[in-house]
Design a protein around this motif. Structure first.
Motif, PDB file in Angstrom:
ATOM      1  N   GLN A 245      18.149  39.182  15.155  1.00  0.00           N
ATOM      2  CA  GLN A 245      17.498  37.876  15.157  1.00  0.00           C
ATOM      3  C   GLN A 245      18.478  36.780  14.749  1.00  0.00           C
ATOM      4  N   LEU A 246      19.368  37.109  13.804  1.00  0.00           N
ATOM      5  CA  LEU A 246      20.354  36.119  13.383  1.00  0.00           C
ATOM      6  C   LEU A 246      21.321  35.805  14.520  1.00  0.00           C
ATOM      7  N   VAL A 247      21.685  36.806  15.306  1.00  0.00           N
ATOM      8  CA  VAL A 247      22.561  36.581  16.449  1.00  0.00           C
ATOM      9  C   VAL A 247      21.939  35.567  17.406  1.00  0.00           C
ATOM     10  N   ALA A 248      20.662  35.739  17.703  1.00  0.00           N
ATOM     11  CA  ALA A 248      19.971  34.801  18.597  1.00  0.00           C
ATOM     12  C   ALA A 248      19.976  33.390  18.014  1.00  0.00           C
ATOM     13  N   LYS A 249      19.755  33.278  16.714  1.00  0.00           N
ATOM     14  CA  LYS A 249      19.764  31.964  16.067  1.00  0.00           C
ATOM     15  C   LYS A 249      21.160  31.354  16.106  1.00  0.00           C
ATOM     16  N   MET A 250      22.192  32.203  15.942  1.00  0.00           N
ATOM     17  CA  MET A 250      23.562  31.692  15.993  1.00  0.00           C
ATOM     18  C   MET A 250      23.892  31.130  17.374  1.00  0.00           C
ATOM     19  N   ILE A 251      23.478  31.830  18.414  1.00  0.00           N
ATOM     20  CA  ILE A 251      23.745  31.363  19.779  1.00  0.00           C
ATOM     21  C   ILE A 251      23.015  30.052  20.043  1.00  0.00           C
ATOM     22  N   THR A 252      21.745  29.979  19.620  1.00  0.00           N
ATOM     23  CA  THR A 252      20.969  28.752  19.807  1.00  0.00           C
ATOM     24  C   THR A 252      21.587  27.597  19.029  1.00  0.00           C
ATOM     25  N   ALA A 253      21.988  27.866  17.783  1.00  0.00           N
ATOM     26  CA  ALA A 253      22.589  26.819  16.956  1.00  0.00           C
ATOM     27  C   ALA A 253      23.909  26.346  17.550  1.00  0.00           C
ATOM     28  N   HIS A 254      24.679  27.279  18.107  1.00  0.00           N
ATOM     29  CA  HIS A 254      25.957  26.905  18.708  1.00  0.00           C
ATOM     30  C   HIS A 254      25.749  26.018  19.928  1.00  0.00           C
ATOM     31  N   GLN A 255      24.744  26.317  20.706  1.00  0.00           N
ATOM     32  CA  GLN A 255      24.455  25.494  21.879  1.00  0.00           C
ATOM     33  C   GLN A 255      24.082  24.074  21.473  1.00  0.00           C
ATOM     34  N   ALA A 256      23.462  23.945  20.296  1.00  0.00           N
ATOM     35  CA  ALA A 256      23.097  22.619  19.780  1.00  0.00           C
ATOM     36  C   ALA A 256      24.201  22.021  18.913  1.00  0.00           C
ATOM     37  N   ARG A 257      25.313  22.761  18.742  1.00  0.00           N
ATOM     38  CA  ARG A 257      26.462  22.336  17.943  1.00  0.00           C
ATOM     39  C   ARG A 257      26.087  22.066  16.481  1.00  0.00           C
ATOM     40  N   ASN A 258      25.162  22.873  15.951  1.00  0.00           N
ATOM     41  CA  ASN A 258      24.805  22.699  14.547  1.00  0.00           C
ATOM     42  C   ASN A 258      24.738  24.048  13.827  1.00  0.00           C
ATOM     43  N   GLY A 259      25.638  24.953  14.185  1.00  0.00           N
ATOM     44  CA  GLY A 259      25.680  26.255  13.547  1.00  0.00           C
ATOM     45  C   GLY A 259      26.251  26.176  12.145  1.00  0.00           C
ATOM     46  N   PRO A 260      26.167  27.278  11.407  1.00  0.00           N
ATOM     47  CA  PRO A 260      26.735  27.321  10.061  1.00  0.00           C
ATOM     48  C   PRO A 260      28.259  27.387  10.140  1.00  0.00           C
ATOM     49  N   ASP A 261      28.910  27.315   8.995  1.00  0.00           N
ATOM     50  CA  ASP A 261      30.355  27.515   8.947  1.00  0.00           C
ATOM     51  C   ASP A 261      30.715  28.991   8.970  1.00  0.00           C
TER      52      ASP A 261
ATOM     53  N   PRO B 263      31.118  41.478  19.754  1.00  0.00           N
ATOM     54  CA  PRO B 263      31.681  41.194  21.083  1.00  0.00           C
ATOM     55  C   PRO B 263      30.919  40.125  21.856  1.00  0.00           C
ATOM     56  N   ALA B 264      29.598  40.157  21.793  1.00  0.00           N
ATOM     57  CA  ALA B 264      28.802  39.156  22.507  1.00  0.00           C
ATOM     58  C   ALA B 264      29.021  37.763  21.940  1.00  0.00           C
ATOM     59  N   LEU B 265      29.157  37.658  20.613  1.00  0.00           N
ATOM     60  CA  LEU B 265      29.377  36.354  19.997  1.00  0.00           C
ATOM     61  C   LEU B 265      30.776  35.828  20.302  1.00  0.00           C
ATOM     62  N   VAL B 266      31.746  36.733  20.408  1.00  0.00           N
ATOM     63  CA  VAL B 266      33.093  36.324  20.797  1.00  0.00           C
ATOM     64  C   VAL B 266      33.085  35.803  22.229  1.00  0.00           C
ATOM     65  N   SER B 267      32.478  36.558  23.133  1.00  0.00           N
ATOM     66  CA  SER B 267      32.496  36.177  24.544  1.00  0.00           C
ATOM     67  C   SER B 267      31.715  34.903  24.804  1.00  0.00           C
ATOM     68  N   ASN B 268      30.764  34.583  23.917  1.00  0.00           N
ATOM     69  CA  ASN B 268      29.998  33.348  24.053  1.00  0.00           C
ATOM     70  C   ASN B 268      30.622  32.179  23.297  1.00  0.00           C
ATOM     71  N   GLY B 269      31.781  32.419  22.677  1.00  0.00           N
ATOM     72  CA  GLY B 269      32.464  31.339  21.979  1.00  0.00           C
ATOM     73  C   GLY B 269      31.793  30.888  20.706  1.00  0.00           C
ATOM     74  N   VAL B 270      30.945  31.741  20.119  1.00  0.00           N
ATOM     75  CA  VAL B 270      30.185  31.359  18.926  1.00  0.00           C
ATOM     76  C   VAL B 270      31.018  31.521  17.661  1.00  0.00           C
ATOM     77  N   VAL B 271      31.843  32.573  17.600  1.00  0.00           N
ATOM     78  CA  VAL B 271      32.681  32.808  16.428  1.00  0.00           C
ATOM     79  C   VAL B 271      34.131  32.505  16.761  1.00  0.00           C
ATOM     80  N   ARG B 272      34.909  32.238  15.747  1.00  0.00           N
ATOM     81  CA  ARG B 272      36.248  31.686  15.897  1.00  0.00           C
ATOM     82  C   ARG B 272      37.332  32.736  15.657  1.00  0.00           C
TER      83      ARG B 272
ATOM     84  N   THR C 272      32.463  30.419  12.269  1.00  0.00           N
ATOM     85  CA  THR C 272      31.938  30.001  13.566  1.00  0.00           C
ATOM     86  C   THR C 272      32.804  28.922  14.208  1.00  0.00           C
ATOM     87  N   ALA C 273      32.643  28.790  15.501  1.00  0.00           N
ATOM     88  CA  ALA C 273      33.367  27.763  16.244  1.00  0.00           C
ATOM     89  C   ALA C 273      32.884  26.369  15.888  1.00  0.00           C
ATOM     90  N   ASP C 274      31.708  26.265  15.275  1.00  0.00           N
ATOM     91  CA  ASP C 274      31.153  24.966  14.920  1.00  0.00           C
ATOM     92  C   ASP C 274      31.654  24.441  13.580  1.00  0.00           C
TER      93      ASP C 274
END
Length: 436
Positions: A78-94, A104-113, A313-315
């Motif tokens: 569930q946290l992964v889904a929230k991270m992806i949604t937050a990243h799309q809105a550019r308001n994810g956590p640090d 791997p999915a978070l890397v490929s989606n550019g969510v983590v740095r 995160t990338a944000d």
């Protein structure tokens, strides 16, 4: 002997996705100062560990120029889904805790740095097998937090009351479940959880399954292979004869059953003692842990459930400071000892596995002083999949849907695996992956 984690990415498989993620990271992998020109740095940290705030408080006391605020918006998938949604809105956590299979999915989606340049010293605290879970194409995307071999947690008082033996094999587990059902029809051996796939993937890993493999850029999906169907058939039998419950774990009903003695065992990761206090507060001192039952007597192989890394995160506007905290959290012995004490992790860091605090039992299992000795004995034989697929969230959602329907309708667990196989394969092809 298997190591806890095997390399999750083969050469070339995620190269394009990783290049995209690197382009979104926004830094040049050059370590920055601990503070900022504007003064105090504020960082947000998404994490689901109970008592993590006590660990973070140690950092905040020692680092007045970098303040970390921890929050728990969700856990696991569930946290992964929230991270992806937050990243799309550019308001994810640090900073965010991420289970290894989701990285791997978070890397490929550019969510983590990519934090390679910030963590060159920190990564020396981990062995190569552990680092493979967080390293892709030679770049570091997280610092490992813990190792989570699958184990058997059992109510020692219930086992003693009904004369049950701690099972060494799955055959014996089924026998003891039948004995318990006959002696105490209102007490079940455990439950089959269709809501959280983590425990089931650990069981099929133990049986030798590899749900995903890759050769160059070609993937193979084997969710409904022989090993997985063996596990599914075993549990279908236990559900069918009424020796295990059908309701999901971590629900209010399950919490009550765990607390009132309606459930005698819990198949869980080594992190379970930290969760039991919130799940079943009235059972402190009544649980014990043992190695997972084996398919063949004497085989020490187990699977994993969870095990996590802490990522930047990338944000984040302060990646250097965030990486400094992440490195401290999981590579500093004081911080790791605090996590053992407050969260009951089995450390991923090499030095952390020899800390004196591991000589003491978790607070919720005061009757088992050798708890961490048992974990240490099973961890080297824990195996994951050789690679986690690029669409784990789709597979896990398919698990919940297919096994939930099977429990409700009394249909085949093997057929549920077939459904997950088909949906996962179709989604990978839709995403552009070559599936052979």
């Amino acid at each position: 002997m298997n190591t806890p984690f095997r390399k999750p990415v083969l050469a070339g498989v995620l190269a394009a996705a990783l290049a995209l993620a690197a382009g979104c990271s926004g830094d040049k992998d050059t370590p920055g100062p601990s503070g900022s020109a504007g003064g105090k740095v504020e960082l947000t940290f998404w994490d689901w560990d109970p008592n993590m705030d006590k660990v973070v408080a140690l950092w905040n006391d020692a680092h007045p120029d970098i303040h970390v605020t921890v929050s728990n918006p969700a856990g696991g998938d569930q946290l992964v889904a929230k991270m992806i949604t937050a990243h799309q809105a550019r308001n994810g956590p640090d900073i965010a805790k991420v289970e290894y299979q989701s990285l791997p999915a978070l890397v490929s989606n550019g969510v983590v740095r990519d934090i390679t340049g910030y963590t060159k010293q920190a990564v020396t605290n981990f062995d190569a097998a552990t680092l493979r879970a967080t390293t892709f194409e030679g770049k570091v995307y997280g610092i490992p937090q813990d190792v989570a071999p699958l184990m058997l947690f059992y109510r020692a008082d219930i086992f003693q009351q009904y004369g049950l033996a701690v099972p060494a094999t799955w055959e014996q587990y089924a026998q003891e479940a039948s004995t318990l059902h006959q002696k105490a029809p209102n007490v079940s051996m455990t439950n089959f959880d269709a809501a959280d796939p983590g425990w089931f993937t650990g069981l099929v890993q133990q049986a030798g399954a590899d749900w995903w493999t890759a050769d160059g850029t070609t993937w193979k999906v084997d969710i409904n292979g022989q090993a997985s169907k063996k596990v599914a058939g075993y549990w279908e039998g236990l559900v069918g004869n009424g020796t295990v419950l059908k309701n999901p774990s971590f629900s209010p009903q399950w919490n009550k059953q765990m607390n009132d003695g309606s459930i005698a065992t819990w198949i869980s990761g080594a992190w379970a003692p930290a969760q039991l206090g919130g799940i079943a507060p009235g059972t402190k001192g009544k649980w014990a842990a043992a190695p997972l039952p084996a398919w063949t007597a004497g085989d020490k192989t187990t699977g994993i459930w969870g095990g996590s890394a802490v990522t930047v995160t990338a944000d984040s506007a302060h990646p250097a400071q965030a990486a400094q905290f992440v490195s401290w959290l999981n590579a500093d012995d004081t911080a790791v000892a605090a996590q053992v004490e407050n969260i009951n992790v089995y450390p991923a860091s090499t030095s952390g596995r020899s800390l004196p605090i591991l000589q003491k039992p978790p607070a919720f299992l005061p009757n088992q002083p050798d708890f961490y000795t048992v974990v240490k004995s099973v961890a080297p034989s824990a195996r994951s999949f050789s690679i986690w697929g690029p669409n784990v969230t789709v597979t896990f959602r398919g698990y919940t849907d297919a096994f939930g329907a099977a429990l409700q309708n009394g249909t085949s667990f093997g057929a549920a695996l077939d459904t997950i196989q088909d949906s996962t394969t179709a989604d990978m092809k839709k995403l552009g992956f070559k599936v052979g």
